[in-house]
Design a protein around this motif. Structure first.
Motif, short mmCIF file in Angstrom:
data_model
loop_
_atom_site.label_atom_id
_atom_site.label_comp_id
_atom_site.label_asym_id
_atom_site.label_seq_id
_atom_site.Cartn_x
_atom_site.Cartn_y
_atom_site.Cartn_z
N TYR A 56 -22.06 65.49 18.55
CA TYR A 56 -20.76 65.29 19.18
C TYR A 56 -19.76 66.32 18.65
CZ TYR A 56 -16.35 62.99 20.42
OH TYR A 56 -15.08 62.73 20.92
N PHE A 59 -20.34 69.61 20.27
CA PHE A 59 -19.69 69.64 21.60
C PHE A 59 -18.19 69.90 21.46
CE2 PHE A 59 -23.19 66.78 23.52
CZ PHE A 59 -23.88 67.88 23.98
N ILE A 340 -15.53 67.70 32.30
CA ILE A 340 -17.00 67.71 32.27
C ILE A 340 -17.37 66.74 31.15
CG2 ILE A 340 -19.07 69.07 31.84
CD1 ILE A 340 -17.51 71.54 32.80
N THR A 341 -18.03 65.63 31.50
CA THR A 341 -18.23 64.54 30.53
C THR A 341 -19.69 64.36 30.16
OG1 THR A 341 -16.31 63.39 31.45
CG2 THR A 341 -17.82 62.08 30.11
N VAL A 342 -19.94 64.15 28.87
CA VAL A 342 -21.26 63.76 28.37
C VAL A 342 -21.08 62.36 27.78
CG1 VAL A 342 -23.17 64.28 26.82
CG2 VAL A 342 -21.82 66.16 27.82
N PRO A 343 -21.49 61.31 28.50
CA PRO A 343 -21.25 59.95 28.02
C PRO A 343 -22.21 59.55 26.89
CG PRO A 343 -22.44 59.91 30.10
CD PRO A 343 -22.15 61.35 29.81
N ASN A 344 -21.70 58.72 25.98
CA ASN A 344 -22.51 58.10 24.93
C ASN A 344 -23.44 59.11 24.26
OD1 ASN A 344 -23.51 56.07 23.28
ND2 ASN A 344 -24.99 55.35 24.79
N VAL A 345 -22.86 60.11 23.61
CA VAL A 345 -23.65 61.21 23.03
C VAL A 345 -24.69 60.67 22.05
CG1 VAL A 345 -23.54 63.30 21.63
CG2 VAL A 345 -21.74 62.83 23.31
N ASP A 351 -18.01 59.37 23.85
CA ASP A 351 -18.08 60.14 25.09
C ASP A 351 -17.39 61.49 24.87
OD1 ASP A 351 -19.24 57.93 26.32
OD2 ASP A 351 -17.31 57.14 26.98
N TYR A 352 -18.13 62.56 25.11
CA TYR A 352 -17.51 63.89 25.01
C TYR A 352 -16.97 64.29 26.37
CZ TYR A 352 -16.84 68.90 24.88
OH TYR A 352 -16.29 70.14 25.00
N SER A 353 -15.73 64.76 26.38
CA SER A 353 -15.10 65.18 27.62
C SER A 353 -14.48 66.56 27.42
CB SER A 353 -14.01 64.17 28.02
OG SER A 353 -13.39 64.56 29.22
#
Length: 542
Positions: A56, A59, A340-345, A351-353
């Motif tokens: 995370y 990111f 641009i989202t990466v949920p529940n890394v 959540d990375y946004s």
């Protein structure tokens, strides 16, 4: 014991970078590894979670890298278009004195950008601009970091203060306090403290510049410009404090710097309080190796471009930053919603946004760079060279940022563990509070510094520690608003030495590997600023 263990990764990074002159890209991976081992064995966090928090952080580092990339791209574009040569000549038209140029760019222009954007943008812009004017890259990095401290409490239209209030709401509700009134009091005392001490930061900065980078290696060169340096300090801090007290935190840095910049430029042109002699760095052939860029930054092309045309990209950047950061204008929410989202890394629950449109690296930096290609009539090979050089320069900062931010996110999220402990940062802060007792006023600013040093953000520092500072003040029967104000101020002071900003500035001016020396040198003004703030507030508390 837990606080000492939590501090070990930070201590190792500091020792390797300042004691052994390791670059950040070597020291920070070692510190991350140590933090990971301590998190797994002492805090009893699952290995999968340790890796997840670190990923995370990796990111999150893209946010900083995009800002650095955009700032370097602007510099390279203006070099290739010939605008930088014109800007250089323009500043020489105002003054050829490097001390005054440092005050105009590093203090006033940087404060304006801080008020609009914050989050490391000012130093990333001011550093390369100073290099373009002929400053040694290492000197430009040092000046940009030291001077970008006083405006930070109200940077990004007041975000750090609102960050503090977001965590204090529970504390205030518990005692039935009016949060709006508390916000204004916190703003007032943060502005007062920063203004009283921060007025002298420009003088301290140029004294350190002449000491480390002057031909005579003496504070004397800086002291000769003391009248103008203090005048420049007041030109910002007087409108800054008035706006903060009357209107609140949003516009103090932004409008204060706008007013101050106009005053200082006019005064310099008129020769008001200017030093009798013109000070300059030694000739380039006499510069020490560590002053210089470690990579080819390219030479500025000559041109007959008008000064206004050359400055248009920077003017556009300032205007776009303002109109996209003031909520009432509507663009802020529009840009911030482009994610641009990466949920529940990796199952961490985080959540990375990537708010790609809201990051200043894209809008306005990259956008304005592309517009400049056309506005300045650049040839295809010039455009290609600017972009190619930028990618080459950014690569050196990536490893350091990946490791540093991964370590920070691991430490921030270590509060969820199998050992029943607080997060690593909270354990450190609480230990400092317990040890200090009634002398806590002299510890409070350094907790703010600690938060910024690790997280790279005054806002994050305030979110982490404002509630802790409030509670400690209440236990010690000290005025909570004064202690919390020192947290806000300390978070701004921490910008001078925070790992993220140091790595970012070193990358933008091309002195990658000198992060340890910068932290070591900037530790002195950081300490002096923090102690002066503590002494000032002690007068009201004891």
């Amino acid at each position: 014991m837990y606080a000492i263990l939590a501090f070990l990764p930070i201590l190792v990074a500091i020792v390797l970078m300042t004691g052994f002159n390791w670059g950040a890209k070597k020291a920070l991976p070692v510190s991350w590894l140590m933090a990971a081992v301590i998190a797994t064995t002492v805090w009893k966090i699952d290995l999968g979670k340790v890796i997840g928090y670190s990923v995370y952080g990796l990111f999150k580092s893209f946010d900083v890298l995009i800002i650095i990339f955009g700032a370097i791209l602007i510099l390279n574009t203006l070099k290739k278009s010939g605008a930088m040569a014109t800007i250089n000549n323009g500043f020489n038209g105002i003054t050829k004195d490097r001390r005054i140029q440092a005050l105009i760019i590093g203090w006033m222009f940087s404060a304006f950008i801080e008020g609009a954007a914050g989050f490391g943008t000012p130093a990333a812009l001011a550093g390369p601009l100073l290099v373009g004017l002929g400053f040694p890259p290492l000197a430009a990095a040092m000046i940009s970091l030291i001077m970008n401290s006083t405006p930070v409490a109200f940077g990004a239209v007041g975000t750090p203060v609102f960050g503090a209030m977001s965590t204090l709401s529970v504390n205030l509700d518990a005692i039935g306090a009016d949060s709006t009134a508390y916000l204004m009091e916190l703003t007032r005392w943060s502005a007062i403290g920063h203004s009283v001490v921060g007025t002298f930061i420009p003088l301290l900065s140029i004294c350190l510049m002449t000491k480390f980078y002057g031909k005579e290696r003496s504070f004397k060169g800086g002291l000769e410009a003391a009248p103008f340096a203090i005048f420049a300090g007041l030109a910002f801090t007087v409108p800054y404090i008035l706006i903060a007290i009357i209107f609140g935190p949003e516009l103090a840095a932004l409008v204060g710097a706008f007013i101050g910049l106009a005053i200082v430029v006019v005064a310099a042109k008129k020769g008001f309080l200017m030093p009798k002699t013109t000070w300059d760095f030694p000739p380039k052939e006499e510069w020490e190796d560590n002053w210089k860029s470690k990579m080819d930054l390219g030479k500025a092309s000559e041109s007959n471009m008008s000064l206004l045309k050359a400055w248009v990209p920077y003017i556009l950047i300032a205007v776009i930053l303002v109109v996209t950061r003031i909520p009432s204008l509507g663009l802020k929410s529009l840009l911030a919603s482009q994610n641009i989202t990466v949920p529940n890394v990796m199952g961490t629950g985080l959540d990375y946004s990537l708010k790609w449109a809201y990051l200043p690296g894209t809008i306005p930096f990259m956008l304005v760079a592309i517009l400049t290609h056309f506005m300045h009539g650049m040839k295809a090979d010039e455009v290609k060279s600017a972009w190619k050089s930028t990618f080459k320069q950014i690569s050196g900062a990536a490893i350091a940022l990946f490791a540093g931010i991964a370590m920070v996110q691991l430490m921030l999220n270590s509060g969820i563990n199998g050992a029943g402990l607080e997060s690593m940062l909270t354990e450190m802060a609480k230990a400092l509070a317990r040890i200090s007792g009634n002398a806590y006023v002299f510890v409070s600013p350094f907790i703010g510094v600690l938060g910024s040093f690790m997280s790279g953000s005054n806002t994050v520092s305030n979110i982490l520690f404002s509630s802790l500072q409030f509670e400690t003040a209440a236990i010690l029967k000290m005025p909570t608003v004064l202690i919390t104000a020192m947290q806000v101020i300390g978070g701004g002071i921490g910008n001078m030495v925070c790992v993220n900003n140091v790595v970012a500035v070193c990358a933008t001016v091309g002195v990658i590997g000198m992060e340890g020396m910068l932290i070591k040198r900037n530790a002195l003004p950081m300490f002096l600023y923090s102690i002066a703030i503590a002494g000032f507030f002690a007068f009201f508390i004891y």
